[in-house]
Design a protein around this motif. Structure first.
Motif, mmCIF file in Angstrom:
data_model
loop_
_atom_site.group_PDB
_atom_site.id
_atom_site.type_symbol
_atom_site.label_atom_id
_atom_site.label_comp_id
_atom_site.label_asym_id
_atom_site.label_seq_id
_atom_site.Cartn_x
_atom_site.Cartn_y
_atom_site.Cartn_z
ATOM 1 N N UNK A 1 0.838 -1.201 0.000
ATOM 2 C CA UNK A 1 0.000 0.000 0.000
ATOM 3 C C UNK A 1 0.875 1.254 0.000
ATOM 4 N N UNK B 1 -18.084 -1.655 4.119
ATOM 5 C CA UNK B 1 -18.361 -1.618 2.684
ATOM 6 C C UNK B 1 -17.194 -2.131 1.867
ATOM 7 N N UNK B 2 -16.050 -2.324 2.512
ATOM 8 C CA UNK B 2 -14.919 -2.921 1.779
ATOM 9 C C UNK B 2 -14.221 -3.929 2.659
ATOM 10 N N UNK C 1 -4.016 -2.414 -5.074
ATOM 11 C CA UNK C 1 -5.081 -1.417 -5.165
ATOM 12 C C UNK C 1 -5.435 -0.946 -3.766
ATOM 13 N N UNK C 2 -6.051 0.235 -3.669
ATOM 14 C CA UNK C 2 -6.470 0.730 -2.359
ATOM 15 C C UNK C 2 -7.862 0.169 -2.060
ATOM 16 N N UNK C 3 -7.977 -0.703 -1.073
ATOM 17 C CA UNK C 3 -9.222 -1.464 -0.890
ATOM 18 C C UNK C 3 -10.413 -0.612 -0.470
ATOM 19 N N UNK C 4 -10.141 0.556 0.134
ATOM 20 C CA UNK C 4 -11.244 1.383 0.631
ATOM 21 C C UNK C 4 -11.749 2.364 -0.430
ATOM 22 N N UNK C 5 -11.124 2.355 -1.608
ATOM 23 C CA UNK C 5 -11.568 3.207 -2.711
ATOM 24 C C UNK C 5 -12.308 2.359 -3.747
ATOM 25 N N UNK D 1 -12.306 5.604 -7.992
ATOM 26 C CA UNK D 1 -11.508 6.431 -7.106
ATOM 27 C C UNK D 1 -10.047 5.986 -7.101
ATOM 28 N N UNK E 1 -15.881 -2.165 -5.459
ATOM 29 C CA UNK E 1 -14.663 -2.124 -4.646
ATOM 30 C C UNK E 1 -13.750 -3.268 -5.073
#
Lengths: 232, 249
Positions: A133, A230-231, B99-103, B107, B144
């Motif tokens: 990340x 949600x994710x 990948x950014x999981x919260x986007x 996004x 997502x």
């Protein structure tokens, strides 16, 4: 009212507190409890984040100082820490302690103690985020601050909610320790009433208050967890 | 002038020399594949080239501008402003997507444009929609990452890298985390990029793919280049080591 408690009889109505008065007194104590609770969270959550940075710092001196701080805060009784915070101004600087300092000392003590626990929770959360990340953010040109606040921290918060809920619930109950500095939070008052009335009633009521308070806390935290689900 | 010019790249971990005098020159529009056994330094080379890892010695130039210089027997990286500009030259596609999981998918693609480039959101959305359409992901814009297959995730990460319009796109084993079926859809996307003359440096174990697609193949072993040439040259190599390695696939 009137009757026999443990063989002692009393008949005078004035001597016995009715339920409404008792609940009113406890309710007043509850306000102080709530004040300690909210102020502690307000300051210890950000302070914990800062401490966790110190704990993970590349600089060895900073890292070890933070480590020692956390170790002492977790390794000694909170009650003792409250006393130290209260008496420190006098013993260290010879400042006369005013009674208004008591509540402040309680809040400082709680903040210092809880920040240490939160720091370790933050650290666990931050260290659990995959290195990829950070690398993706770096290659895409994110600044360090943007990487942390936009990419890392939101994921950390989601991951640390369950252990934070634990700490917050413990905090609700720990507020009762404020009695060592004679701060009139709910438990202090319940004990006083119980002693004066020679009845467990006030303590039982206090127990119910704490339980309902924590039920509310758990409910709110659950809501937040759901909101962040949600994710994955 | 070469678009990318890497010279004398050296890197050690502890006492272990992972890269020994590696060099790579890439022209605009060229596709270069890097192949070779595990531990030959392919990934380390890519990580040094994308600044995820500091190299010990060597030079990196983009269009003649120094990203890394070798002065006084050590590496000197460009100063802040120049570094930021030169970083814009390249993008990187990771093996495990990152990948950014919260986007959402959209996004993921446009947040760098908005956050890093200060592009207005409307403009970023236009570019994002175009890219997602190009990669066949239009219907996934609001999904997502966890809701996507590995192949789709890798395509999103390619879209994210392309959004910043890099001049060179590096790939670090882009299909290693995918099953053969999903590998195909990612390779197809890379082929389309090659058709559009996107400059690419691809570390891969997909020999057939490297053969079809590359203008040039670099065979690495023990932190250095063992052989370099057109796909025909490499696949008809007289070098026993190269023959052996390719024969295994």
């Amino acid at each position: 009212m009137g009757g026999t408690v443990f063989g002692q009889s009393f008949s005078s109505l004035e001597d016995v507190m009715d339920i409404e008065t008792m609940l009113f007194q406890l309710g007043k104590g509850m306000l102080t409890t709530g004040e300690i609770f909210i102020l502690t969270l307000l300051f210890s959550l950000p302070l914990g984040l800062i401490l966790s940075f110190g704990r993970m710092a590349k600089n060895g001196i900073l890292r070890n100082i933070t480590k020692l701080y956390i170790s002492v805060m977790r390794g000694t009784p909170l009650m003792l820490q409250l006393l130290v915070v209260y008496f420190a101004p006098y013993y260290l600087f010879g400042i006369k302690i005013s009674s208004s300092y008591r509540l402040i000392a309680v809040i400082i003590g709680f903040v210092l103690n809880y920040a240490a626990y939160f720091a370790e929770i933050y650290r666990a959360g931050i260290e659990s985020i995959p290195l990829g990340q950070y690398e993706a953010a770096k290659v895409l040109g994110y600044s360090k601050a943007n990487t942390f606040f936009r990419i890392i921290l939101p994921q950390v918060i989601k991951r640390i909610l369950p252990p934070v809920t634990n700490e917050v619930i413990t905090l609700v109950k720990d507020t009762s320790l404020a009695f060592v500095l004679a701060v009139a939070e709910m438990f202090t008052i319940a004990k006083q009433i119980a002693a004066a009335e020679k009845s467990m009633m006030a303590l039982v009521a206090a127990g119910i208050f704490y339980y309902v308070f924590n039920l509310l806390v758990a409910l709110i935290m659950e809501k937040i967890e759901k909101k962040l689900s949600y994710y994955r | 002038m070469k678009l990318l010019d890497i010279m004398h790249m050296k890197k050690s971990y502890g006492g272990l020399q992972v890269l020994k005098d590696f060099a790579l020159k890439v022209d605009e529009g060229e596709v270069v594949s890097i192949i070779g056994p595990s531990g030959s330094g392919k990934s380390t080379m890519l990580r040094c080239a994308t600044l995820l890892e500091k190299m010990d010695r060597g030079i990196i130039k983009y269009e003649g501008r120094y990203l890394v210089q070798d002065l006084d027997r050590r590496c000197v990286y460009a100063k802040k402003e120049e570094l930021r500009e030169l970083q814009r030259y390249f993008g990187l596609v990771f093996q495990n997507f990152n990948l950014f999981p919260h986007f959402t998918v959209m996004k993921n693609v446009i947040d760098p444009l908005i956050t890093v480039d200060n592009m207005p959101k409307e403009e970023a959305l236009v570019r994002g929609e175009k890219l997602l359409a190009q990669l066949g992901l239009s219907d996934k814009a609001n999904a997502y990452p966890y809701q996507l297959s590995g192949g789709q995730q890798q395509r999103v990460s390619i879209a994210r890298a392309l959004a910043l319009q890099p001049r060179v796109l590096f790939f670090d084993e882009p299909t290693s985390a995918l099953d053969p079926e999903l590998t195909g859809e990612v390779l197809k996307v890379i082929k389309e990029l090659a058709k559009e003359k996107m400059t690419m440096v691809i570390v891969t174990h997909e020999m057939q793919f490297a053969r079809e697609l590359s203008d040039r193949i670099v065979f690495m072993e023990d932190g250095a280049i063992l052989e370099e040439g057109t796909p025909e040259e490499i696949f008809s190599s007289k070098n026993e080591r190269v023959q052996n390695f390719i024969g295994k696939f």
